[in-house]
Write an enzyme that holds these catalytic residues in place. Structure first.
Site, PDB file in Angstrom:
ATOM      1  N   GLU A  64      40.676  43.214  42.172  1.00  0.00           N
ATOM      2  CA  GLU A  64      39.940  41.959  42.041  1.00  0.00           C
ATOM      3  C   GLU A  64      40.774  40.946  41.258  1.00  0.00           C
ATOM      4  O   GLU A  64      40.803  40.988  40.019  1.00  0.00           O
ATOM      5  CB  GLU A  64      38.625  42.192  41.304  1.00  0.00           C
ATOM      6  CG  GLU A  64      37.696  43.157  41.998  1.00  0.00           C
ATOM      7  CD  GLU A  64      36.251  42.941  41.571  1.00  0.00           C
ATOM      8  OE1 GLU A  64      35.419  42.669  42.444  1.00  0.00           O
ATOM      9  OE2 GLU A  64      35.967  43.013  40.371  1.00  0.00           O
ATOM     10  N   HIS A  75      35.788  46.400  34.985  1.00  0.00           N
ATOM     11  CA  HIS A  75      35.672  45.081  35.618  1.00  0.00           C
ATOM     12  C   HIS A  75      36.306  44.033  34.696  1.00  0.00           C
ATOM     13  O   HIS A  75      36.206  44.140  33.468  1.00  0.00           O
ATOM     14  CB  HIS A  75      34.192  44.752  35.860  1.00  0.00           C
ATOM     15  CG  HIS A  75      34.011  43.545  36.726  1.00  0.00           C
ATOM     16  ND1 HIS A  75      34.149  42.270  36.231  1.00  0.00           N
ATOM     17  CD2 HIS A  75      33.756  43.422  38.047  1.00  0.00           C
ATOM     18  CE1 HIS A  75      33.973  41.404  37.228  1.00  0.00           C
ATOM     19  NE2 HIS A  75      33.730  42.088  38.345  1.00  0.00           N
ATOM     20  N   GLY A 117      34.124  34.777  41.666  1.00  0.00           N
ATOM     21  CA  GLY A 117      33.106  33.754  41.441  1.00  0.00           C
ATOM     22  C   GLY A 117      33.621  32.334  41.553  1.00  0.00           C
ATOM     23  O   GLY A 117      32.944  31.387  41.159  1.00  0.00           O
ATOM     24  N   GLY A 133      30.304  40.307  44.507  1.00  0.00           N
ATOM     25  CA  GLY A 133      29.458  39.770  43.442  1.00  0.00           C
ATOM     26  C   GLY A 133      28.394  38.861  44.034  1.00  0.00           C
ATOM     27  O   GLY A 133      27.365  39.320  44.528  1.00  0.00           O
ATOM     28  N   GLY A 134      28.662  37.565  44.008  1.00  0.00           N
ATOM     29  CA  GLY A 134      27.682  36.555  44.438  1.00  0.00           C
ATOM     30  C   GLY A 134      27.003  36.849  45.772  1.00  0.00           C
ATOM     31  O   GLY A 134      25.775  36.762  45.891  1.00  0.00           O
ATOM     32  N   ASN A 190      28.014  44.284  43.344  1.00  0.00           N
ATOM     33  CA  ASN A 190      27.939  44.198  41.888  1.00  0.00           C
ATOM     34  C   ASN A 190      27.001  43.043  41.560  1.00  0.00           C
ATOM     35  O   ASN A 190      27.398  41.880  41.645  1.00  0.00           O
ATOM     36  CB  ASN A 190      29.356  43.949  41.349  1.00  0.00           C
ATOM     37  CG  ASN A 190      29.366  43.712  39.849  1.00  0.00           C
ATOM     38  OD1 ASN A 190      28.361  43.902  39.169  1.00  0.00           O
ATOM     39  ND2 ASN A 190      30.519  43.289  39.334  1.00  0.00           N
ATOM     40  N   TRP A 191      25.777  43.380  41.214  1.00  0.00           N
ATOM     41  CA  TRP A 191      24.780  42.328  40.971  1.00  0.00           C
ATOM     42  C   TRP A 191      25.013  41.605  39.652  1.00  0.00           C
ATOM     43  O   TRP A 191      24.402  40.583  39.384  1.00  0.00           O
ATOM     44  CB  TRP A 191      23.366  42.915  40.987  1.00  0.00           C
ATOM     45  CG  TRP A 191      22.930  43.480  42.311  1.00  0.00           C
ATOM     46  CD1 TRP A 191      23.680  43.578  43.464  1.00  0.00           C
ATOM     47  CD2 TRP A 191      21.642  44.030  42.633  1.00  0.00           C
ATOM     48  NE1 TRP A 191      22.932  44.155  44.468  1.00  0.00           N
ATOM     49  CE2 TRP A 191      21.676  44.444  43.989  1.00  0.00           C
ATOM     50  CE3 TRP A 191      20.459  44.215  41.907  1.00  0.00           C
ATOM     51  CZ2 TRP A 191      20.583  45.025  44.626  1.00  0.00           C
ATOM     52  CZ3 TRP A 191      19.375  44.793  42.542  1.00  0.00           C
ATOM     53  CH2 TRP A 191      19.429  45.187  43.886  1.00  0.00           C
ATOM     54  N   LYS A 192      25.843  42.162  38.804  1.00  0.00           N
ATOM     55  CA  LYS A 192      26.100  41.598  37.464  1.00  0.00           C
ATOM     56  C   LYS A 192      24.776  41.394  36.735  1.00  0.00           C
ATOM     57  O   LYS A 192      23.852  42.186  36.942  1.00  0.00           O
ATOM     58  CB  LYS A 192      26.926  40.312  37.583  1.00  0.00           C
ATOM     59  CG  LYS A 192      28.197  40.543  38.417  1.00  0.00           C
ATOM     60  CD  LYS A 192      29.189  39.420  38.355  1.00  0.00           C
ATOM     61  CE  LYS A 192      30.383  39.762  39.229  1.00  0.00           C
ATOM     62  NZ  LYS A 192      31.441  38.757  39.205  1.00  0.00           N
ATOM     63  N   GLU A 252      35.417  41.190  33.840  1.00  0.00           N
ATOM     64  CA  GLU A 252      34.481  40.561  32.893  1.00  0.00           C
ATOM     65  C   GLU A 252      34.280  41.450  31.667  1.00  0.00           C
ATOM     66  O   GLU A 252      34.094  40.965  30.547  1.00  0.00           O
ATOM     67  CB  GLU A 252      33.145  40.265  33.596  1.00  0.00           C
ATOM     68  CG  GLU A 252      33.294  39.077  34.540  1.00  0.00           C
ATOM     69  CD  GLU A 252      32.329  39.080  35.710  1.00  0.00           C
ATOM     70  OE1 GLU A 252      31.324  39.799  35.690  1.00  0.00           O
ATOM     71  OE2 GLU A 252      32.608  38.327  36.685  1.00  0.00           O
ATOM     72  N   SER A 302      35.141  36.542  45.637  1.00  0.00           N
ATOM     73  CA  SER A 302      34.639  35.557  46.611  1.00  0.00           C
ATOM     74  C   SER A 302      34.667  36.063  48.049  1.00  0.00           C
ATOM     75  O   SER A 302      34.924  35.291  48.978  1.00  0.00           O
ATOM     76  CB  SER A 302      35.390  34.234  46.470  1.00  0.00           C
ATOM     77  OG  SER A 302      35.202  33.707  45.169  1.00  0.00           O
TER      78      SER A 302
HETATM   79  P1  PGA Z   1      32.380  37.524  43.425  1.00  0.00           P
HETATM   80  O1  PGA Z   1      32.512  38.718  42.347  1.00  0.00           O
HETATM   81  O2  PGA Z   1      32.189  38.195  44.768  1.00  0.00           O
HETATM   82  O3  PGA Z   1      31.168  36.752  42.992  1.00  0.00           O
HETATM   83  O4  PGA Z   1      33.626  36.742  43.361  1.00  0.00           O
HETATM   84  C1  PGA Z   1      33.195  39.892  42.644  1.00  0.00           C
HETATM   85  C2  PGA Z   1      33.175  40.803  41.443  1.00  0.00           C
HETATM   86  O5  PGA Z   1      33.329  40.327  40.317  1.00  0.00           O
HETATM   87  O6  PGA Z   1      33.003  42.029  41.582  1.00  0.00           O
END
Ligand code: PGA
Length: 252
Positions: free
Chosen positions: A168, A96, A174, A234-235, A9-11, A98, A213
């Site tokens: 998640e 998600h 993050g 994500g990251g 997930n590149w966001k 977010e 993470s």
């Molecule tokens: P993260 O994000 O790996 O940066 O914690 C995961 C996500 O939100 O899908």
């Protein structure tokens, strides 16, 4: 055997050219992990067409991070599931945390989005997870159960066969703070139980990914757990080496 999946997930990161480079990097390194692991990248909408081109001929798949709740029409700024599908996407991340938190996505909206995703032959990656207060109060099971009941339970048996779940925990996204492998297994097994209460044996086939993470150094331990079928990243998905390195967690 359940599908093993590592989805990135590149966001809201990378410019189009950077996204193309990242996708090419993933394609170049993909051979380091066995074909039994499915890799999916989910760039921003604006890069989907170019990234689709970069992925052509590879077995790295494409997903989007969201889609509109409506099919088409006067919805300024929205992107329809049909548009995403036309660009070669196979997956859409839905629900998600977010999006729930910053864009007020409710179960009602998510039910409509689910409908659009299936109507266009896409596979949803449906996210659930509790925040820190909910975890500390011991409500994480109830929160995940509710997020599943109010959306996934509305699917037909046929649709359910084409669903990926991502657990998640919001406190791990993050933050550098990962759930322990035991915490992940405990709730993944519970989520599977909830799914089985509605869909029976088909729940055994549903991939449940861990997200929060996840990185090359902790993937192997988490993926070793019986009910963890991969990760939503994500990251660490923003570096091809780390993203592929997480996939190597299945080979440890
Ligand atoms: P993260 O994000 O790996 O940066 O914690 C995961 C996500 O939100 O899908």
């Amino acid at each position: 055997m359940r599908k093993k999946i590592v989805a990135g997930n590149w966001k809201m990161n990378t410019l189009p050219a950077e996204g193309v480079e990242l996708a090419k990097g993933v394609v170049a390194m993909r051979g380091e992990v066995c074909d039994c692991v499915n890799f999916i990248v989910c760039p921003p909408f604006t890069h989907l067409a170019q990234v689709a081109e970069a992925l052509k001929g590879s077995n790295v798949e494409l997903g989007a991070q969201n889609c509109a709740a409506e099919a088409k029409g006067a919805y300024t700024g929205e992107v329809a599931a049909s548009m995403i599908a036309a660009l070669g996407c196979k997956y859409v991340i839905l629900g998600h945390s977010e999006r729930r938190q910053y864009y007020g996505e409710t179960a009602q909206t998510l039910n409509k989005k689910m409908e659009q995703v299936y109507a266009n032959g896409l596979t949803p990656i449906y996210c659930v997870g509790e925040n820190l207060d909910e975890r500390e109060a011991g409500n994480h099971f109830a929160v995940c159960k509710q997020q599943i009941e109010e959306v996934v339970f509305n699917l037909t048996e046929e649709q359910f066969k084409n669903l990926v779940i991502a657990y998640e925990p919001v406190w791990a996204i993050g933050t550098g703070k990962t759930a322990t492998a035991e915490q992940a297994q405990e709730i993944h097994a519970y989520i599977r139980e909830v799914l089985a209460s509605k869909f029976g044996a088909a729940a055994e086939e549903c991939p449940i990914l861990y997200g929060g993470s996840c990185k090359p150094s902790n993937a192997a331990e988490i993926f070793a757990k019986e009910d963890v079928d991969g990760g939503l990243i994500g990251g660490a998905a923003l570096k091809a080496e780390d993203f592929i390195g997480i996939g190597k967690g299945f080979m440890a």
